[in-house]
Design a protein around this motif. Sequence first.
Motif, PDB file in Angstrom:
ATOM      1  N   CYS A   1      -5.460   2.471   2.661  1.00 60.43           N
ATOM      2  CA  CYS A   1      -4.258   1.979   3.323  1.00 60.43           C
ATOM      3  C   CYS A   1      -4.496   0.519   3.720  1.00 60.43           C
ATOM      4  O   CYS A   1      -5.616   0.007   3.653  1.00 60.43           O
ATOM      5  CB  CYS A   1      -3.857   2.877   4.484  1.00 60.43           C
ATOM      6  SG  CYS A   1      -5.046   2.948   5.799  1.00 60.43           S
TER       7      CYS A   1
ATOM      8  N   GLN B   1       4.034   2.669   3.631  1.00 56.26           N
ATOM      9  CA  GLN B   1       3.423   3.978   3.829  1.00 56.26           C
ATOM     10  C   GLN B   1       3.531   4.349   5.303  1.00 56.26           C
ATOM     11  O   GLN B   1       3.321   3.504   6.179  1.00 56.26           O
ATOM     12  CB  GLN B   1       1.954   3.930   3.420  1.00 56.26           C
ATOM     13  CG  GLN B   1       1.297   5.300   3.456  1.00 56.26           C
ATOM     14  CD  GLN B   1      -0.204   5.247   3.287  1.00 56.26           C
ATOM     15  OE1 GLN B   1      -0.790   4.175   3.219  1.00 56.26           O
ATOM     16  NE2 GLN B   1      -0.828   6.395   3.226  1.00 56.26           N
TER      17      GLN B   1
ATOM     18  N   SER C   1       0.835  -1.205   0.000  1.00 54.39           N
ATOM     19  CA  SER C   1       0.000   0.000   0.000  1.00 54.39           C
ATOM     20  C   SER C   1       0.862   1.244   0.000  1.00 54.39           C
ATOM     21  O   SER C   1       2.019   1.219   0.421  1.00 54.39           O
ATOM     22  CB  SER C   1      -0.986   0.006   1.175  1.00 54.39           C
ATOM     23  OG  SER C   1      -0.380   0.528   2.321  1.00 54.39           O
TER      24      SER C   1
ATOM     25  N   HIS D   1       0.195   5.957  -0.503  1.00 53.22           N
ATOM     26  CA  HIS D   1      -0.798   6.998  -0.199  1.00 53.22           C
ATOM     27  C   HIS D   1      -2.066   6.833  -1.035  1.00 53.22           C
ATOM     28  O   HIS D   1      -3.139   7.237  -0.617  1.00 53.22           O
ATOM     29  CB  HIS D   1      -0.188   8.386  -0.423  1.00 53.22           C
ATOM     30  CG  HIS D   1       0.095   8.675  -1.864  1.00 53.22           C
ATOM     31  ND1 HIS D   1       1.238   8.241  -2.498  1.00 53.22           N
ATOM     32  CD2 HIS D   1      -0.633   9.317  -2.809  1.00 53.22           C
ATOM     33  CE1 HIS D   1       1.200   8.607  -3.760  1.00 53.22           C
ATOM     34  NE2 HIS D   1       0.075   9.269  -3.984  1.00 53.22           N
TER      35      HIS D   1
ATOM     36  N   GLU E   1       1.897   2.739   8.825  1.00 50.60           N
ATOM     37  CA  GLU E   1       1.487   1.330   8.775  1.00 50.60           C
ATOM     38  C   GLU E   1       2.107   0.562   9.917  1.00 50.60           C
ATOM     39  O   GLU E   1       1.501  -0.381  10.434  1.00 50.60           O
ATOM     40  CB  GLU E   1       1.886   0.721   7.428  1.00 50.60           C
ATOM     41  CG  GLU E   1       1.015   1.269   6.321  1.00 50.60           C
ATOM     42  CD  GLU E   1       1.280   0.651   4.962  1.00 50.60           C
ATOM     43  OE1 GLU E   1       2.436   0.347   4.657  1.00 50.60           O
ATOM     44  OE2 GLU E   1       0.297   0.494   4.217  1.00 50.60           O
TER      45      GLU E   1
END
Length: 655
Positions: free
Chosen positions: A471, A509, A465, A467, A512
Amino acid sequence: MTGLFAFTSFLGFAQKYEFASFADYPTPAGDLTEMTYSPGQTDFQLWAPTAEKVELRLYKAGMGGKATKTVGMKRASDGTWHATVKGNLDGQFYTFNVRKDGKWLGECPGINAHAVGVNGHRGAIIDLDTTDPAGWANDKAPRRNDIVIYEMHHRDFSIADCSGIEQKGKFVALTERGTRTPGGSATGIDHLRDLGVTHVHILPSYDYFTVDETRPDVPQYNWGYDPLNYNVPEGSYSTNAADPKARIREFKQMVQALHQNGMKLVLDVVYNHTMDIEGSNFHRTVPGYFFRQRSDGSWANGSGCGNETASDHEMMRRYMVESVKYWMTEYHVDGFRFDLMGIHDIETMNLIRQEAQKLNPDVLIYGEGWAAEAPQLPNDELAMKANVYRMPGIAAFSDDIRDALRGPFSDDHKTAFLGGLPGNEESLKFGIAGAIAHPQIDMTRVNYSKEPWTAQPHQMISYVSCHDDMCLTDRLRASVPNLSETDLIRLDLLAQTAVFTSQGIPFIQAGEEVLRDKKGVHNSYNSPDSINAIDWTRKDAHPEVFDYYRGLIQLRNEHPAFRMLDADLVRQHLEFLPAPDCVVAFRLKDHAAGDQWQDIIVVLNGNNATAETFIPGGHYEIVAQDARIDLNGLGSLTGNVVNVAPRSATILYSK
Ligand code: CA
């Protein structure tokens, strides 16, 4: 000058310059610097070969007020226009106004301002040397074994109260040490250092349009994919957007702090489109030249944002090369992520890589190997994913591994490997091999790619994942029915184990690693802080998630077997093992890439049930199992069978 069209007439007072094609536009030999300051005088230059007249205006302020001086610029035969203004202009502002076909196109700061006033309407005259923070001359990027990319937005990262960071939403948030959540967990740059990421990739941080820099107290949010001035930092991320030096100095302070803490900086660059055409600095300077058109004369729209730039035109290509080099030399930027790289042409990307590597052999270059609509160039000339093997030293995001894990881009509610859906194993294996040709991968069963697209494994960005889209936690909730919090975490960790044991370059990301969510919002490009802000108290609540991510990073850092630099080595040492449905098992054998471990076995189990997998018989140490990872060991195993707990990964090694 070649190609000056025979038609050179007098129209009113102004001479008209027309050319048979864009390729015939005269171009300067030197660089595209538009403003050169010295205490005695300031020199201005603008490339505007089709202009009939160009005026330079000087102002006292970055916006508002009347021009204090208007100077007619003089045309040179190479298509540039020049003016020199005597005196010390430090602190003043300037615009150019180009006249073509009898019309003034409107004031703009040129295409290559290095400093601007608030909201980027006027260029600022400054001495760049005065923006260097103390010690800048000695600033050096750290050397790291591995590459682990952490993608963040300045506001997401620091805006929540629980971040404990003072300069919220600013570049200098990354310079604050010792910041903590109310529960005592490290945040900010300390958090990143503990996590172990090597490259902090910041979302667009050049000057963009949508956030009004004159209203810093009003919460405003945008990712920033609407470029205005490509070679100036965004004002809303500085502590004072009205002071042209502040954003420059503070950007450098951020880079310096990252370097001092063992990390590098990657800039997200969006040369593929501008905020709009008519109001863009490109169009106000050389109308038409910088954008591609369709055969019917309408504007091409490969970006899906209303336009597409023309990297295949000489001066756009040179502009991109010069811009990248400028960020490297002036700001010490260590890498670049090219937005919609598939709009650019291969020749330009290869030239950028060559020129950037002359400045820094370790420069990291990657991008999105796709476009929103088909660009106006033949496919085999475009920097698309399928052509990455023709761009050595440049990587592209793998939607193959991403969607094999989480499910297709087109439907947030569909799952794949993580939801226990068989049929994605081959795509996952392709991602684990780094998208190279591997004798055990059947390309007819890979989701999106029918042929390998990298020449070397580090040309693939491995991720689940970013942006864009939901997510990871939101996607798991949306796509896997009846998911408990415990199983959500297990699947999250399993997903990242696949990402981090891939031979590609791992990418996560921001947030996370503390179980971030965005309340199910699919596209949060302008969502409020309540959606986008990282809730750092999650780290207090789930330290085991952070520990697992940190463990994965440590595993890669200490074990070159997970990051073999050569495709032949991968083919020699990476062996996939037979496995049941929705299980992928592989072995990194015979001290791969000189690893101290003899054989490493990784088994990824997407089933909601224990998976029995056969492995070569032997005695193994366990370092990951049942949603835990510990390089000091979690026990041992002797034999040829490993039972992998539901929705988790097991990693073993033999000495
Ligand atoms: Ca701006």
